[in-house]
Design a protein around this motif. Sequence first.
Motif, PDB file in Angstrom:
ATOM      1  N   THR A  89       0.853  -1.180   0.000  1.00 63.31           N
ATOM      2  CA  THR A  89       0.000   0.000   0.000  1.00 63.31           C
ATOM      3  C   THR A  89       0.891   1.232   0.000  1.00 63.31           C
ATOM      4  O   THR A  89       2.082   1.154   0.299  1.00 63.31           O
ATOM      5  N   GLY A  90       0.300   2.380  -0.311  1.00 61.24           N
ATOM      6  CA  GLY A  90       1.073   3.615  -0.314  1.00 61.24           C
ATOM      7  C   GLY A  90       1.922   3.758  -1.562  1.00 61.24           C
ATOM      8  O   GLY A  90       1.817   2.973  -2.503  1.00 61.24           O
ATOM      9  N   PRO A  91       2.798   4.766  -1.573  1.00 58.75           N
ATOM     10  CA  PRO A  91       3.604   5.048  -2.771  1.00 58.75           C
ATOM     11  C   PRO A  91       4.574   3.920  -3.100  1.00 58.75           C
ATOM     12  O   PRO A  91       5.272   3.418  -2.222  1.00 58.75           O
ATOM     13  N   ILE A  92       4.603   3.533  -4.366  1.00 55.63           N
ATOM     14  CA  ILE A  92       5.480   2.454  -4.834  1.00 55.63           C
ATOM     15  C   ILE A  92       6.382   2.965  -5.941  1.00 55.63           C
ATOM     16  O   ILE A  92       5.934   3.671  -6.851  1.00 55.63           O
ATOM     17  N   ILE A  93       7.639   2.612  -5.867  1.00 50.28           N
ATOM     18  CA  ILE A  93       8.594   2.867  -6.941  1.00 50.28           C
ATOM     19  C   ILE A  93       9.097   1.516  -7.415  1.00 50.28           C
ATOM     20  O   ILE A  93       9.470   0.665  -6.604  1.00 50.28           O
ATOM     21  N   LEU A  94       9.083   1.297  -8.715  1.00 51.27           N
ATOM     22  CA  LEU A  94       9.554   0.034  -9.269  1.00 51.27           C
ATOM     23  C   LEU A  94      11.011   0.172  -9.702  1.00 51.27           C
ATOM     24  O   LEU A  94      11.388   1.170 -10.315  1.00 51.27           O
ATOM     25  N   PHE A  95      11.811  -0.834  -9.397  1.00 53.66           N
ATOM     26  CA  PHE A  95      13.190  -0.879  -9.886  1.00 53.66           C
ATOM     27  C   PHE A  95      13.448  -2.245 -10.491  1.00 53.66           C
ATOM     28  O   PHE A  95      13.204  -3.278  -9.862  1.00 53.66           O
ATOM     29  N   LEU A 102      12.320  -5.475 -17.651  1.00 58.70           N
ATOM     30  CA  LEU A 102      11.218  -5.932 -18.498  1.00 58.70           C
ATOM     31  C   LEU A 102      10.043  -6.410 -17.641  1.00 58.70           C
ATOM     32  O   LEU A 102       8.878  -6.133 -17.953  1.00 58.70           O
ATOM     33  N   VAL A 103      10.360  -7.115 -16.555  1.00 59.16           N
ATOM     34  CA  VAL A 103       9.301  -7.559 -15.650  1.00 59.16           C
ATOM     35  C   VAL A 103       8.629  -6.344 -15.013  1.00 59.16           C
ATOM     36  O   VAL A 103       7.397  -6.266 -14.930  1.00 59.16           O
ATOM     37  N   ALA A 104       9.428  -5.371 -14.591  1.00 58.88           N
ATOM     38  CA  ALA A 104       8.872  -4.156 -13.988  1.00 58.88           C
ATOM     39  C   ALA A 104       8.000  -3.401 -14.977  1.00 58.88           C
ATOM     40  O   ALA A 104       6.941  -2.862 -14.621  1.00 58.88           O
ATOM     41  N   PHE A 105       8.418  -3.341 -16.225  1.00 52.62           N
ATOM     42  CA  PHE A 105       7.658  -2.663 -17.282  1.00 52.62           C
ATOM     43  C   PHE A 105       6.278  -3.299 -17.423  1.00 52.62           C
ATOM     44  O   PHE A 105       5.250  -2.606 -17.490  1.00 52.62           O
ATOM     45  N   GLU A 106       6.235  -4.624 -17.441  1.00 54.21           N
ATOM     46  CA  GLU A 106       4.960  -5.326 -17.581  1.00 54.21           C
ATOM     47  C   GLU A 106       4.116  -5.202 -16.316  1.00 54.21           C
ATOM     48  O   GLU A 106       2.892  -5.062 -16.398  1.00 54.21           O
ATOM     49  N   VAL A 107       4.744  -5.239 -15.153  1.00 54.89           N
ATOM     50  CA  VAL A 107       4.011  -5.046 -13.901  1.00 54.89           C
ATOM     51  C   VAL A 107       3.366  -3.669 -13.893  1.00 54.89           C
ATOM     52  O   VAL A 107       2.197  -3.505 -13.495  1.00 54.89           O
ATOM     53  N   LEU A 108       4.099  -2.663 -14.330  1.00 62.54           N
ATOM     54  CA  LEU A 108       3.568  -1.300 -14.360  1.00 62.54           C
ATOM     55  C   LEU A 108       2.364  -1.190 -15.282  1.00 62.54           C
ATOM     56  O   LEU A 108       1.383  -0.506 -14.964  1.00 62.54           O
ATOM     57  N   ARG A 109       2.415  -1.865 -16.410  1.00 58.01           N
ATOM     58  CA  ARG A 109       1.288  -1.839 -17.342  1.00 58.01           C
ATOM     59  C   ARG A 109       0.005  -2.329 -16.682  1.00 58.01           C
ATOM     60  O   ARG A 109      -1.071  -1.769 -16.880  1.00 58.01           O
ATOM     61  N   VAL A 110       0.139  -3.379 -15.877  1.00 59.97           N
ATOM     62  CA  VAL A 110      -1.027  -3.984 -15.233  1.00 59.97           C
ATOM     63  C   VAL A 110      -1.396  -3.257 -13.946  1.00 59.97           C
ATOM     64  O   VAL A 110      -2.570  -3.074 -13.626  1.00 59.97           O
ATOM     65  N   LEU A 111      -0.381  -2.834 -13.198  1.00 58.22           N
ATOM     66  CA  LEU A 111      -0.600  -2.296 -11.865  1.00 58.22           C
ATOM     67  C   LEU A 111      -1.118  -0.863 -11.863  1.00 58.22           C
ATOM     68  O   LEU A 111      -1.958  -0.509 -11.022  1.00 58.22           O
ATOM     69  N   SER A 112      -0.657  -0.030 -12.778  1.00 55.23           N
ATOM     70  CA  SER A 112      -0.944   1.399 -12.709  1.00 55.23           C
ATOM     71  C   SER A 112      -2.433   1.750 -12.696  1.00 55.23           C
ATOM     72  O   SER A 112      -2.810   2.717 -12.030  1.00 55.23           O
ATOM     73  N   VAL A 117       1.713   4.349  -9.039  1.00 53.35           N
ATOM     74  CA  VAL A 117       3.148   4.098  -9.005  1.00 53.35           C
ATOM     75  C   VAL A 117       3.855   5.438  -9.148  1.00 53.35           C
ATOM     76  O   VAL A 117       3.581   6.194 -10.087  1.00 53.35           O
ATOM     77  N   VAL A 118       4.740   5.742  -8.207  1.00 58.89           N
ATOM     78  CA  VAL A 118       5.416   7.033  -8.183  1.00 58.89           C
ATOM     79  C   VAL A 118       6.380   7.175  -9.352  1.00 58.89           C
ATOM     80  O   VAL A 118       6.449   8.219 -10.006  1.00 58.89           O
ATOM     81  N   ALA A 119       7.136   6.123  -9.620  1.00 56.17           N
ATOM     82  CA  ALA A 119       8.132   6.161 -10.702  1.00 56.17           C
ATOM     83  C   ALA A 119       8.583   4.746 -11.012  1.00 56.17           C
ATOM     84  O   ALA A 119       8.388   3.823 -10.224  1.00 56.17           O
ATOM     85  N   ALA A 120       9.205   4.592 -12.178  1.00 52.62           N
ATOM     86  CA  ALA A 120       9.800   3.324 -12.579  1.00 52.62           C
ATOM     87  C   ALA A 120      11.257   3.576 -12.923  1.00 52.62           C
ATOM     88  O   ALA A 120      11.572   4.465 -13.721  1.00 52.62           O
ATOM     89  N   ALA A 188       4.535   0.699 -28.531  1.00 47.31           N
ATOM     90  CA  ALA A 188       4.049   2.074 -28.515  1.00 47.31           C
ATOM     91  C   ALA A 188       3.537   2.517 -27.150  1.00 47.31           C
ATOM     92  O   ALA A 188       3.033   3.621 -27.006  1.00 47.31           O
ATOM     93  N   LEU A 189       3.657   1.690 -26.135  1.00 43.76           N
ATOM     94  CA  LEU A 189       3.063   1.988 -24.837  1.00 43.76           C
ATOM     95  C   LEU A 189       3.748   3.166 -24.160  1.00 43.76           C
ATOM     96  O   LEU A 189       4.967   3.258 -24.110  1.00 43.76           O
ATOM     97  N   LYS A 190       2.943   4.074 -23.610  1.00 42.18           N
ATOM     98  CA  LYS A 190       3.432   5.189 -22.814  1.00 42.18           C
ATOM     99  C   LYS A 190       3.180   4.905 -21.340  1.00 42.18           C
ATOM    100  O   LYS A 190       2.058   4.584 -20.951  1.00 42.18           O
ATOM    101  N   LEU A 191       4.202   5.033 -20.528  1.00 41.84           N
ATOM    102  CA  LEU A 191       4.086   4.787 -19.104  1.00 41.84           C
ATOM    103  C   LEU A 191       3.535   6.024 -18.399  1.00 41.84           C
ATOM    104  O   LEU A 191       3.903   7.153 -18.730  1.00 41.84           O
ATOM    105  N   SER A 192       2.681   5.796 -17.409  1.00 35.12           N
ATOM    106  CA  SER A 192       1.924   6.883 -16.786  1.00 35.12           C
ATOM    107  C   SER A 192       2.620   7.485 -15.573  1.00 35.12           C
ATOM    108  O   SER A 192       1.984   8.166 -14.768  1.00 35.12           O
ATOM    109  N   CYS A 193       3.923   7.229 -15.400  1.00 38.63           N
ATOM    110  CA  CYS A 193       4.669   7.802 -14.280  1.00 38.63           C
ATOM    111  C   CYS A 193       6.052   8.217 -14.787  1.00 38.63           C
ATOM    112  O   CYS A 193       6.469   7.817 -15.882  1.00 38.63           O
ATOM    113  N   PRO A 194       6.775   9.028 -14.019  1.00 32.83           N
ATOM    114  CA  PRO A 194       8.147   9.363 -14.415  1.00 32.83           C
ATOM    115  C   PRO A 194       9.000   8.114 -14.583  1.00 32.83           C
ATOM    116  O   PRO A 194       8.859   7.148 -13.841  1.00 32.83           O
ATOM    117  N   VAL A 195       9.879   8.154 -15.581  1.00 27.85           N
ATOM    118  CA  VAL A 195      10.777   7.032 -15.858  1.00 27.85           C
ATOM    119  C   VAL A 195      12.211   7.496 -15.602  1.00 27.85           C
ATOM    120  O   VAL A 195      12.660   8.506 -16.157  1.00 27.85           O
TER     121      VAL A 195
END
Length: 255
Positions: A89-95, A102-112, A117-120, A188-195
Amino acid sequence: MKGCRVQASSSRSLLRYASARPGCPKLLCFPYAGGVAAGYRNWAVALSPHVDVVAVEYPGRGFRRREQLSRRIVDLVQAIIPEIVAEMTGPIILFGHSMGALVAFEVLRVLSPRQPVVAAVMSGCRPPVLRGFEPEIHALPDDEFIEELRKLDGTPEELLADRDLMELAMPVLRADFEAVATYDPPKALKLSCPVLVYGGESDNSVGVEELEGWREHAAVSCAITAFPGNHFFVRSAEQDVLSTLRRDIRSLTAV
């Protein structure tokens, strides 16, 4: 390690450290090919008490070593998402580093859509927009496969030279390299948080100029930082990486 203990959890995939204060940002870390969750233990010590380090354990290694190996990025993601939603819960940053990015990229697609998600932080990884045919080194004979690992310069030579140990390590490595080779993302996917993009100045597998391609996936912002070292600069330049990561997290979350 003093000051850092594993926190009890019902999750089979998340290794959680209890050295951070409640309510602080959570850094969800995804290992590279052949990596284990315990590889982020030092990070928990270095970033506490202001960052809660949570590391993902893929099946077939570490404390999940008795489970069947996964050979597809999508399978890893589908298995971990429910646990992330339930546990974090709360703010999450993916690394993620290398395969972990690649796993983080796919997690972000599903999770956001479900959880902000604060940033990736995408580390040591060619962006999906530049991915084409990936070499299937996982299918090479043992000697050739070991030589490819040697070129990446991330596996200790004493391990590469020890046939008995490599017999144990190669199934995990082959499964992970197969997951990378068969990964087919939407380019073509655009991520919805700072990268935030980290790379090694001497990385022969992912050039610094290739890291610029992550800008194509950034709908908000994209910052690129190069560190001294090869593909495994996250180990050889760990203190620099952690210092930069600490600064970046502070600027994103005001902690």
